[in-house]
Scaffold this motif. Structure first.
Motif, PDB file in Angstrom:
ATOM      1  N   TYR A  66      29.885  57.329  42.988  1.00 51.93           N
ATOM      2  CA  TYR A  66      31.153  57.872  42.489  1.00 51.93           C
ATOM      3  C   TYR A  66      30.882  58.618  41.185  1.00 51.93           C
ATOM      4  O   TYR A  66      30.661  58.008  40.133  1.00 51.93           O
ATOM      5  CB  TYR A  66      32.200  56.772  42.270  1.00 51.93           C
ATOM      6  N   PRO A  67      30.906  59.946  41.217  1.00 48.87           N
ATOM      7  CA  PRO A  67      30.518  60.736  40.046  1.00 48.87           C
ATOM      8  C   PRO A  67      31.642  61.031  39.050  1.00 48.87           C
ATOM      9  O   PRO A  67      31.387  61.614  38.001  1.00 48.87           O
ATOM     10  CB  PRO A  67      30.049  62.054  40.682  1.00 48.87           C
ATOM     11  N   ASN A  68      32.865  60.622  39.358  1.00 51.02           N
ATOM     12  CA  ASN A  68      34.007  61.075  38.563  1.00 51.02           C
ATOM     13  C   ASN A  68      34.587  60.054  37.594  1.00 51.02           C
ATOM     14  O   ASN A  68      35.739  60.165  37.203  1.00 51.02           O
ATOM     15  CB  ASN A  68      35.118  61.581  39.488  1.00 51.02           C
ATOM     16  N   TYR A  69      33.806  59.045  37.222  1.00 51.01           N
ATOM     17  CA  TYR A  69      34.313  58.099  36.232  1.00 51.01           C
ATOM     18  C   TYR A  69      34.594  58.827  34.920  1.00 51.01           C
ATOM     19  O   TYR A  69      33.825  59.703  34.497  1.00 51.01           O
ATOM     20  CB  TYR A  69      33.284  57.002  35.941  1.00 51.01           C
ATOM     21  N   SER A  70      35.664  58.429  34.271  1.00 51.18           N
ATOM     22  CA  SER A  70      35.931  58.961  32.930  1.00 51.18           C
ATOM     23  C   SER A  70      34.881  58.413  31.976  1.00 51.18           C
ATOM     24  O   SER A  70      34.257  57.378  32.239  1.00 51.18           O
ATOM     25  CB  SER A  70      37.325  58.520  32.460  1.00 51.18           C
ATOM     26  N   GLN A  71      34.698  59.097  30.868  1.00 46.36           N
ATOM     27  CA  GLN A  71      33.759  58.604  29.855  1.00 46.36           C
ATOM     28  C   GLN A  71      34.216  57.234  29.352  1.00 46.36           C
ATOM     29  O   GLN A  71      33.404  56.359  29.076  1.00 46.36           O
ATOM     30  CB  GLN A  71      33.624  59.588  28.697  1.00 46.36           C
ATOM     31  N   ALA A  72      35.526  57.048  29.267  1.00 47.95           N
ATOM     32  CA  ALA A  72      36.062  55.754  28.809  1.00 47.95           C
ATOM     33  C   ALA A  72      35.648  54.625  29.742  1.00 47.95           C
ATOM     34  O   ALA A  72      35.284  53.541  29.288  1.00 47.95           O
ATOM     35  CB  ALA A  72      37.583  55.831  28.702  1.00 47.95           C
ATOM     36  N   MET A  73      35.681  54.873  31.068  1.00 43.16           N
ATOM     37  CA  MET A  73      35.298  53.830  32.025  1.00 43.16           C
ATOM     38  C   MET A  73      33.796  53.585  31.968  1.00 43.16           C
ATOM     39  O   MET A  73      33.342  52.432  32.027  1.00 43.16           O
ATOM     40  CB  MET A  73      35.733  54.220  33.438  1.00 43.16           C
ATOM     41  N   LYS A  74      33.011  54.640  31.845  1.00 45.23           N
ATOM     42  CA  LYS A  74      31.556  54.467  31.706  1.00 45.23           C
ATOM     43  C   LYS A  74      31.237  53.656  30.452  1.00 45.23           C
ATOM     44  O   LYS A  74      30.400  52.752  30.480  1.00 45.23           O
ATOM     45  CB  LYS A  74      30.869  55.830  31.617  1.00 45.23           C
ATOM     46  N   ASP A  75      31.915  53.989  29.350  1.00 43.35           N
ATOM     47  CA  ASP A  75      31.686  53.276  28.093  1.00 43.35           C
ATOM     48  C   ASP A  75      32.104  51.812  28.202  1.00 43.35           C
ATOM     49  O   ASP A  75      31.428  50.926  27.671  1.00 43.35           O
ATOM     50  CB  ASP A  75      32.437  53.944  26.942  1.00 43.35           C
ATOM     51  N   ALA A  76      33.216  51.554  28.893  1.00 40.35           N
ATOM     52  CA  ALA A  76      33.689  50.176  29.066  1.00 40.35           C
ATOM     53  C   ALA A  76      32.646  49.355  29.823  1.00 40.35           C
ATOM     54  O   ALA A  76      32.341  48.225  29.451  1.00 40.35           O
ATOM     55  CB  ALA A  76      35.033  50.151  29.785  1.00 40.35           C
ATOM     56  N   GLY A  77      32.102  49.928  30.890  1.00 40.93           N
ATOM     57  CA  GLY A  77      31.051  49.237  31.645  1.00 40.93           C
ATOM     58  C   GLY A  77      29.801  49.030  30.809  1.00 40.93           C
ATOM     59  O   GLY A  77      29.204  47.953  30.824  1.00 40.93           O
ATOM     60  N   ALA A  78      29.411  50.056  30.064  1.00 37.61           N
ATOM     61  CA  ALA A  78      28.221  49.952  29.207  1.00 37.61           C
ATOM     62  C   ALA A  78      28.412  48.909  28.109  1.00 37.61           C
ATOM     63  O   ALA A  78      27.450  48.291  27.656  1.00 37.61           O
ATOM     64  CB  ALA A  78      27.895  51.309  28.592  1.00 37.61           C
ATOM     65  N   SER A  79      29.674  48.693  27.715  1.00 42.59           N
ATOM     66  CA  SER A  79      29.982  47.694  26.685  1.00 42.59           C
ATOM     67  C   SER A  79      30.125  46.289  27.252  1.00 42.59           C
ATOM     68  O   SER A  79      30.406  45.351  26.521  1.00 42.59           O
ATOM     69  CB  SER A  79      31.271  48.071  25.961  1.00 42.59           C
ATOM     70  N   GLY A  80      29.988  46.158  28.587  1.00 39.06           N
ATOM     71  CA  GLY A  80      30.007  44.827  29.188  1.00 39.06           C
ATOM     72  C   GLY A  80      31.255  44.452  29.957  1.00 39.06           C
ATOM     73  O   GLY A  80      31.384  43.308  30.389  1.00 39.06           O
ATOM     74  N   LEU A  81      32.179  45.397  30.158  1.00 41.13           N
ATOM     75  CA  LEU A  81      33.383  45.054  30.930  1.00 41.13           C
ATOM     76  C   LEU A  81      33.013  44.796  32.381  1.00 41.13           C
ATOM     77  O   LEU A  81      32.424  45.643  33.048  1.00 41.13           O
ATOM     78  CB  LEU A  81      34.422  46.171  30.858  1.00 41.13           C
ATOM     79  N   VAL A  82      33.331  43.600  32.834  1.00 42.84           N
ATOM     80  CA  VAL A  82      33.127  43.197  34.222  1.00 42.84           C
ATOM     81  C   VAL A  82      34.497  42.900  34.801  1.00 42.84           C
ATOM     82  O   VAL A  82      35.348  42.274  34.146  1.00 42.84           O
ATOM     83  CB  VAL A  82      32.211  41.953  34.307  1.00 42.84           C
ATOM     84  N   TRP A  83      34.723  43.333  36.031  1.00 46.05           N
ATOM     85  CA  TRP A  83      36.021  43.127  36.672  1.00 46.05           C
ATOM     86  C   TRP A  83      36.151  41.704  37.197  1.00 46.05           C
ATOM     87  O   TRP A  83      36.135  41.463  38.392  1.00 46.05           O
ATOM     88  CB  TRP A  83      36.235  44.151  37.789  1.00 46.05           C
ATOM     89  N   ASP A  84      36.310  40.761  36.286  1.00 42.86           N
ATOM     90  CA  ASP A  84      36.659  39.407  36.690  1.00 42.86           C
ATOM     91  C   ASP A  84      38.183  39.364  36.853  1.00 42.86           C
ATOM     92  O   ASP A  84      38.867  40.366  36.631  1.00 42.86           O
ATOM     93  CB  ASP A  84      36.145  38.365  35.689  1.00 42.86           C
ATOM     94  N   GLU A  85      38.717  38.228  37.240  1.00 41.94           N
ATOM     95  CA  GLU A  85      40.146  38.154  37.513  1.00 41.94           C
ATOM     96  C   GLU A  85      40.988  38.485  36.280  1.00 41.94           C
ATOM     97  O   GLU A  85      41.992  39.188  36.381  1.00 41.94           O
ATOM     98  CB  GLU A  85      40.513  36.775  38.065  1.00 41.94           C
ATOM     99  N   ALA A  86      40.591  38.000  35.125  1.00 41.67           N
ATOM    100  CA  ALA A  86      41.370  38.261  33.904  1.00 41.67           C
ATOM    101  C   ALA A  86      41.365  39.749  33.566  1.00 41.67           C
ATOM    102  O   ALA A  86      42.417  40.323  33.242  1.00 41.67           O
ATOM    103  CB  ALA A  86      40.805  37.451  32.736  1.00 41.67           C
ATOM    104  N   ALA A  87      40.212  40.389  33.652  1.00 38.12           N
ATOM    105  CA  ALA A  87      40.131  41.826  33.350  1.00 38.12           C
ATOM    106  C   ALA A  87      40.920  42.635  34.363  1.00 38.12           C
ATOM    107  O   ALA A  87      41.615  43.599  33.995  1.00 38.12           O
ATOM    108  CB  ALA A  87      38.671  42.270  33.331  1.00 38.12           C
TER     109      ALA A  87
END
Length: 128
Positions: A66-87
């Protein structure tokens, strides 16, 4: 005083129950219709948004094809955001509040029950 403590204990119980509530995956599948125009859940191809197979437990912004992630989403993942139930709960209630700058064009869901149901449904769809 005893009534005040009982009321406080009751409210605390409700609060904890809503955070760890189990949703209904059958109802979640119906509610997922709101997501299906942009996200695929039954095969690993992307649409307007990335597929959501195996999203629970996946790092944000990490679907390789998926090439269209926003920079904000890429940065969130790089900062450790994992899609657990709370997130996921936070994101589904207000995507732009959870990940400011996301390009997702969805305002969020208002019903905690609907969010729990969608998360329960997402949990039934393993990674490809």
């Amino acid at each position: 005083m005893k009534a005040t403590l009982s009321a406080a204990a009751f409210l605390l119980t409700l609060s904890v129950a809503s955070v760890s509530a189990e949703g209904d995956p059958v109802e979640g599948e119906r509610a997922f219709g709101k997501c299906a125009s942009c996200h695929n859940i039954d095969n690993p191809r992307t649409r307007l948004g990335p597929h959501l197979m195996g999203v629970v437990g996946r790092r944000a912004g990490s679907v390789a094809d998926y090439p269209n992630y926003s920079q904000a989403m890429k940065d969130a993942g790089a900062s450790g955001l994992v899609w657990d139930e709370a997130a996921l709960r936070e994101f589904l209630s207000s995507p732009k509040k959870k990940v400011p700058g996301t390009s997702m064009r969805f305002f969020g869901l208002w019903s905690a029950t609907e969010i729990d149901n969608i998360i329960a449904y997402l949990k039934t769809k393993p990674a490809p």
